[in-house]
Structure formats: structure tokens, C-alpha cells
Design an enzyme around this catalytic site. Structure first.
Site, PDB file in Angstrom:
ATOM      1  N   ASP A   1      -9.010 -61.508  42.111  1.00  0.00           N
ATOM      2  CA  ASP A   1      -9.636 -61.234  40.818  1.00  0.00           C
ATOM      3  C   ASP A   1      -9.975 -59.737  40.776  1.00  0.00           C
ATOM      4  O   ASP A   1     -11.024 -59.318  41.263  1.00  0.00           O
ATOM      5  CB  ASP A   1     -10.888 -62.103  40.665  1.00  0.00           C
ATOM      6  CG  ASP A   1     -11.504 -61.985  39.276  1.00  0.00           C
ATOM      7  OD1 ASP A   1     -11.349 -60.916  38.649  1.00  0.00           O
ATOM      8  OD2 ASP A   1     -12.147 -62.945  38.833  1.00  0.00           O
TER       9      ASP A   1
ATOM     10  N   LYS B   1     -11.299 -44.129  40.765  1.00  0.00           N
ATOM     11  CA  LYS B   1     -10.118 -44.760  40.154  1.00  0.00           C
ATOM     12  C   LYS B   1      -8.929 -44.636  41.110  1.00  0.00           C
ATOM     13  O   LYS B   1      -8.142 -45.567  41.285  1.00  0.00           O
ATOM     14  CB  LYS B   1      -9.819 -44.105  38.801  1.00  0.00           C
ATOM     15  CG  LYS B   1      -8.707 -44.778  38.013  1.00  0.00           C
ATOM     16  CD  LYS B   1      -7.319 -44.281  38.358  1.00  0.00           C
ATOM     17  CE  LYS B   1      -6.254 -44.989  37.537  1.00  0.00           C
ATOM     18  NZ  LYS B   1      -4.891 -44.652  37.979  1.00  0.00           N
TER      19      LYS B   1
ATOM     20  N   GLU C   1       1.906 -47.923  38.217  1.00  0.00           N
ATOM     21  CA  GLU C   1       1.805 -46.459  38.240  1.00  0.00           C
ATOM     22  C   GLU C   1       2.677 -45.853  39.334  1.00  0.00           C
ATOM     23  O   GLU C   1       2.545 -46.228  40.506  1.00  0.00           O
ATOM     24  CB  GLU C   1       0.328 -46.073  38.461  1.00  0.00           C
ATOM     25  CG  GLU C   1       0.070 -44.603  38.260  1.00  0.00           C
ATOM     26  CD  GLU C   1      -1.427 -44.249  38.358  1.00  0.00           C
ATOM     27  OE1 GLU C   1      -2.273 -45.144  38.195  1.00  0.00           O
ATOM     28  OE2 GLU C   1      -1.714 -43.076  38.621  1.00  0.00           O
TER      29      GLU C   1
ATOM     30  N   HIS D   1       3.768 -36.313  41.077  1.00  0.00           N
ATOM     31  CA  HIS D   1       3.561 -37.342  40.070  1.00  0.00           C
ATOM     32  C   HIS D   1       4.610 -37.270  38.962  1.00  0.00           C
ATOM     33  O   HIS D   1       5.176 -38.277  38.552  1.00  0.00           O
ATOM     34  CB  HIS D   1       2.173 -37.132  39.468  1.00  0.00           C
ATOM     35  CG  HIS D   1       1.564 -38.380  38.944  1.00  0.00           C
ATOM     36  ND1 HIS D   1       0.735 -39.166  39.700  1.00  0.00           N
ATOM     37  CD2 HIS D   1       1.676 -38.980  37.752  1.00  0.00           C
ATOM     38  CE1 HIS D   1       0.356 -40.196  38.987  1.00  0.00           C
ATOM     39  NE2 HIS D   1       0.911 -40.117  37.791  1.00  0.00           N
TER      40      HIS D   1
HETATM   41  P1  NAD Z   1     -11.116 -72.303  44.229  1.00  0.00           P
HETATM   42  O1  NAD Z   1     -11.981 -72.852  43.167  1.00  0.00           O
HETATM   43  O2  NAD Z   1      -9.686 -72.664  44.206  1.00  0.00           O
HETATM   44  O3  NAD Z   1     -11.845 -72.687  45.602  1.00  0.00           O
HETATM   45  C1  NAD Z   1     -11.374 -72.517  46.867  1.00  0.00           C
HETATM   46  C2  NAD Z   1     -11.622 -73.824  47.550  1.00  0.00           C
HETATM   47  O4  NAD Z   1     -10.720 -73.906  48.649  1.00  0.00           O
HETATM   48  C3  NAD Z   1     -12.996 -73.942  48.203  1.00  0.00           C
HETATM   49  O5  NAD Z   1     -13.982 -74.354  47.319  1.00  0.00           O
HETATM   50  C4  NAD Z   1     -12.729 -74.959  49.319  1.00  0.00           C
HETATM   51  O6  NAD Z   1     -12.956 -76.258  48.849  1.00  0.00           O
HETATM   52  C5  NAD Z   1     -11.230 -74.810  49.614  1.00  0.00           C
HETATM   53  N1  NAD Z   1     -10.922 -74.245  50.949  1.00  0.00           N
HETATM   54  C6  NAD Z   1      -9.943 -74.668  51.772  1.00  0.00           C
HETATM   55  N2  NAD Z   1      -9.918 -73.974  52.914  1.00  0.00           N
HETATM   56  C7  NAD Z   1     -10.905 -73.076  52.831  1.00  0.00           C
HETATM   57  C8  NAD Z   1     -11.376 -72.047  53.680  1.00  0.00           C
HETATM   58  N3  NAD Z   1     -10.823 -71.780  54.885  1.00  0.00           N
HETATM   59  N4  NAD Z   1     -12.399 -71.305  53.251  1.00  0.00           N
HETATM   60  C9  NAD Z   1     -12.960 -71.509  52.044  1.00  0.00           C
HETATM   61  N5  NAD Z   1     -12.558 -72.477  51.191  1.00  0.00           N
HETATM   62  C10 NAD Z   1     -11.539 -73.261  51.576  1.00  0.00           C
HETATM   63  O7  NAD Z   1     -11.168 -70.718  44.265  1.00  0.00           O
HETATM   64  P2  NAD Z   1     -12.452 -69.812  44.243  1.00  0.00           P
HETATM   65  O8  NAD Z   1     -12.260 -68.860  45.379  1.00  0.00           O
HETATM   66  O9  NAD Z   1     -13.721 -70.579  44.187  1.00  0.00           O
HETATM   67  O10 NAD Z   1     -12.344 -69.051  42.873  1.00  0.00           O
HETATM   68  C11 NAD Z   1     -11.515 -67.963  42.660  1.00  0.00           C
HETATM   69  C12 NAD Z   1     -11.092 -67.945  41.200  1.00  0.00           C
HETATM   70  O11 NAD Z   1     -12.207 -68.137  40.337  1.00  0.00           O
HETATM   71  C13 NAD Z   1     -10.492 -66.643  40.829  1.00  0.00           C
HETATM   72  O12 NAD Z   1      -9.241 -66.873  40.256  1.00  0.00           O
HETATM   73  C14 NAD Z   1     -11.472 -66.044  39.813  1.00  0.00           C
HETATM   74  O13 NAD Z   1     -10.792 -65.285  38.862  1.00  0.00           O
HETATM   75  C15 NAD Z   1     -12.129 -67.263  39.235  1.00  0.00           C
HETATM   76  N6  NAD Z   1     -13.489 -67.113  38.681  1.00  0.00           N
HETATM   77  C16 NAD Z   1     -14.174 -65.947  38.731  1.00  0.00           C
HETATM   78  C17 NAD Z   1     -15.463 -65.857  38.216  1.00  0.00           C
HETATM   79  C18 NAD Z   1     -16.190 -64.544  38.318  1.00  0.00           C
HETATM   80  O14 NAD Z   1     -15.701 -63.634  38.962  1.00  0.00           O
HETATM   81  N7  NAD Z   1     -17.365 -64.364  37.738  1.00  0.00           N
HETATM   82  C19 NAD Z   1     -16.077 -66.982  37.677  1.00  0.00           C
HETATM   83  C20 NAD Z   1     -15.362 -68.176  37.652  1.00  0.00           C
HETATM   84  C21 NAD Z   1     -14.068 -68.239  38.177  1.00  0.00           C
END
Ligand code: NAD
Length: 418
Positions: A276, A260, A83, A374
């Protein structure tokens, strides 16, 4: 270079802008090559592993908002958005906030909430049993992450809630998990699934859903700033902005549009940094209705000197590790451009971006209206859509603005005349 107030950034060409970002964020030659040549950042191979049935990739503009100072640190904000006017509006809002020190932002706590739905259960007797076994549940949950417990993070609390439904009472067991610098959706889901059999054993009920709640009310972020009345255009504008805010605070139809605009700022940074965005928007909208009626995520008042004071409060589940950040080179680079060291720092920036955006929108709406600025930017899109080459765009835009006739048809006519 540590000052994000870069005069006339918008008038510079791409190379000059890149050079400034390189210096500000200490980018390498490889980083710069990536920005210049990657056309959106991911190869088809990466895309094909990211989602199902991939047939290609889709790029959006990446811009830089200047002037941001948050908790006494300067930032150049990468923003990915289609946008027009959003990057300019954020930069403008941040510029006005700077003269009173910029934004003050804070993450109050950072627990993700995992929900375990227990059915066919005597809820009243199950709750004390869960409470007595909370350590066992937390230990089991934490055994599923190698990283988080080592960082002093992980599952920290178990809570129980009873809900009444048409299918009878249900017990909702919630895990509160400090997910550190990750959004933590996957680890939250993993922990919920892992403890489900134990929850069944303890309660005698049946577990159905085991899933993260995106209503991240334990990851609330606040940001505030003072906006100088003179820079805003005087006392009358301050009054009008407050009146405009009151409209949003008391009318859902206005509040949705108002919020928004906030999302324009917050989500543009979210997109750039690989967050996300659906999770963020779903949570923000639910939070906007937390008092039973959908309302504004910001509050606008004036201080004893007549300056405008803005505050924003919203849930933000964000990460600087995990998700697509490890996969998308431009998202990773945008985290580097921001020079953020924690998920909480990123959340503070995203809240400030939302507040800056809201200020600029309210200011324009409460004075000359948004269409003037805009439509000029929109005219550029129309000129491109009409088929104008980049050297023809400015001429067509200028003419359409002059004539006050900004439309695709007029752009096409003018292009034919060139
Ligand atoms: P991920 O699964 O890649 O997990 C991150 C991992 O990084 C952690 O589990 C940990 O093992 C590691 N890590 C390393 N250094 C870290 C630190 N300093 N702090 C924390 N963790 C550290 O990612 P995620 O964050 O679990 O998931 C994000 C993704 O999941 C997004 O892309 C999202 O779209 C998707 N998702 C969303 C939903 C929802 O919103 N309902 C459901 C399922 C999946």
C-alpha cells in the site's frame, strides 16, 4: 548464482536479463512465462474483483535494480515505476555501497497501531479503568484472529492518550498489534471494531472511530551504508553531498523534493511487491516532520577516512502475505525474485532502496546536475511519444542529445526525416 553485481545488465536484451533473474531467484518456467506474457499481470476478472467500476487494467514498467547487498545478503530488486533513471540510480547507489559491505538495515519493532476514539467520557477516570482491563481487551482482540496468536503474534499492548479538541477532551485507546508478515490493516481494523463495545462498557463513553493509524511509528526501519569517497568522485563531491543534505535538513521546500527522491526507490519496490504505497508515503511524510518541522528522512556525514556515511530512518508498514500479494501474480513473483522470508526483511530492502536512490540523486545534483542523465532517458519517452518504433528510438535519442535539443517537437521532426 548469488551475486547481485551483474556487469552491464542494462546492455543485455530482455531474454538475457530474464535468464539472469531466473538463475538468481530460482524461478520456474511458469514464472518466466508469466513475466514474459502477462502484460502487467492481472486479468480483467481479477481487476473487476479488486476495485469497483473496473473498465480495464493499466501496466507500468517492471525493472531490476542490481548490486544490492543488505545485511550480507545479495538481492535483485524488482522496481515498478514510470519514471526514467530511478532503476539506474538505485543500482548505481547500491554499487558504490557494495565496496564497503553494502547496507546494514534493521526493523526496530513491528507493531501496527489501531485507534479507538472514545467521546462523551471522563477521560481522567477512564484511563486507569482501561489499564486495569487491558488483558481482557487484548484477549478479545486476539480472539478475532486464528493465525496471529498461533504465530505468537497479535494484540500485545493497550495504551491510552488524552487529546484536547474544540469539541472537548477525548480518549484515544490504542491497540498495539504485531501483525507478523502482513501489513495488517484489516486485522487491525477488525480487532479495533471487536473491542469497541467492551471499551464503551469499561469507560462509560461512546466509541466513534475504530481504525488503523497509518502513522506507523512502531514499525521504524533504519538502514545505513558507507559510500567510498573515491568512487563518489573525491573529497569535494563528499563535501558537496553533505552540503546538499544540509539544505534538505534545514529547508522544507528542498526536503520535500529530497524525500520524494527517497520515495522513488522505496515506492518502486513497494509497487512491485504489492504494498500500500499511499500508506507508506503518508507515514514517511509525517515522520519527516516528527520534530515539528518537515525535514530529511536521511542523514549524511563523513567518517574518519573521509568516506560518505548515509543513514535513513522511516516507518514502513509492509507485508509479504495478505492484501493484493495473494491476488496479483506479478507482485507474488516479485516477492519470489527478492527471496524475502519476512515482512521485516522486505522493509529493510525498501529502506535501503530509498537510501541508494537518495545517494545517487544527491551525487548528481551536487556535481553535474541531474538533467544530463535524466534528459537522455526522458528523450526515449519523447521519441516513443512522437510515434517512433523501437528500432528508430535510439537514432532519435542520439540526435537529440547531440543537438542538446530534447523535446517532443524535435523528436517528431527527426522521425519525419527517418
Ligand atoms: P489481509 O487482510 O489479507 O490479512 C493478512 C492475513 O494473513 C492476516 O490477517 C492473517 O490471518 C494471515 N496470515 C497468514 N500468514 C501470516 C503471517 N505469517 N503473518 C501475518 N499474517 C498472516 O491483509 P492486511 O495485511 O490486513 O491488509 C493489507 C491491505 O489492506 C492492503 O491492501 C491495504 O491497502 C488495505 N487497507 C489499508 C488500510 C489503511 O491503510 N488505512 C485500511 C484498510 C485496508
Amino acid at each position: 548464482m548469488t551475486d547481485s553485481s551483474i556487469p552491464k545488465f542494462f546492455e543485455k536484451d530482455r531474454n538475457e536479463r530474464l535468464e539472469i533473474v531466473k538463475k538468481f531467484s530460482d524461478l520456474s518456467k511458469e514464472d518466466l512465462d508469466l513475466l514474459e506474457n502477462s502484460l502487467g499481470g492481472i486479468s480483467f476478472d481479477v481487476a473487476d474483483k479488486m476495485i469497483e467500476n473496473a473498465i480495464g487494467t493499466f501496466s507500468l514498467p517492471l525493472g531490476i535494480a542490481t548490486n544490492f547487498r543488505i545485511n550480507e545478503k545479495d538481492y535483485l530488486l524488482p522496481m515498478v515505476i514510470e519514471e526514467p533513471s530511478v532503476v539506474a540510480a538505485a543500482s548505481k547507489g547500491a554499487k558504490i555501497a557494495r565496496s564497503h559491505g553494502g547496507f546494514t538495515a534493521k526493523v526496530h519493532e513491528s507493531f501496527s497501531i489501531g485507534q479507538i476514539q472514545v467521546v462523551d467520557v471522563d477521560v481522567k477516570s477512564a484511563i486507569p479503568k482501561i489499564n486495569q482491563s487491558s488483558k481482557e481487551i487484548l484477549d478479545l482482540a486476539n480472539s478475532k484472529s486464528k493465525t496471529l496468536p498461533k504465530l505468537g503474534k497479535g494484540a500485545k499492548e493497550v495504551n491510552c492518550r488524552e487529546i484536547s479538541t474544540d469539541s472537548g477532551p477525548m480518549l484515544i485507546v490504542e491497540l498495539l498489534i504485531d501483525t507478523g508478515d502482513a501489513m495488517g490493516a484489516n486485522v487491525t481494523n477488525t480487532m479495533c471494531e471487536a473491542v469497541a463495545p467492551l471499551v464503551e462498557k469499561i469507560t462509560g463513553g461512546n466509541v466513534l472511530l475504530r481504525i488503523l493509524s497509518n502513522y506507523a511509528t512502531r514499525r521504524i526501519v533504519t538502514a545505513s551504508a558507507i559510500f567510498d569517497k573515491e568512487q563518489l568522485g573525491g573529497e569535494k563531491i563528499v563535501e558537496n553531498i553533505i552540503l546538499a543534505y544540509q539544505f534538505a535538513a534545514n529547508d522544507e521546500y528542498r526536503a520535500v523534493t529530497h524525500n520524494k527522491g527517497i520515495m522513488n526507490g522505496t515506492i518502486a519496490v513497494a509497487n512491485a511487491t504489492g504494498q500500500d504505497s499511499r500508506a507508506i508515503e503518508a507515514a514517511a511524510n509525517a515522520y519527516a516532520a516528527k520534530n515539528g518541522r518537515y525535514s530529511s528522512l536521511t542523514k549524511w556525514t563523513k567518517d574518519e577516512n573521509g568516506n560518505l556515511v548515509g543513514k535513513i530512518e522511516l516507518p514502513l508498514a509492509v507485508g509479504i502475505v495478505g492484501g493484493i500479494i495473494n491476488v496479483h501474480p506479478i507482485a507474488k513473483l516479485c516477492i519470489k525474485i527478492l527471496n524475502v522470508k519476512s515482512a521485516n526483511e522486505l522493509a529493510c530492502i525498501m529502506a535501503a532502496a530509498g537510501l541508494a536512490q537518495n545517494l545517487s540523486a544527491l551525487r548528481a545534483l551536487a556535481s553535474e546536475g541531474i538533467q544530463k542523465g535524466h534528459m537522455k532517458l526522458h528523450a526515449r519517452n519523447l521519441a516513443s511519444a512522437a510515434g517512433a518504433k523501437s528500432e528508430q528510438v535510439d537514432k532519435i535519442v542520439q540526435k537529440m542529445v547531440q543537438e542538446n535539443n530534447i523535446s517532443l517537437n524535435r523528436a517528431k521532426e527527426l522521425l519525419n526525416q527517418i
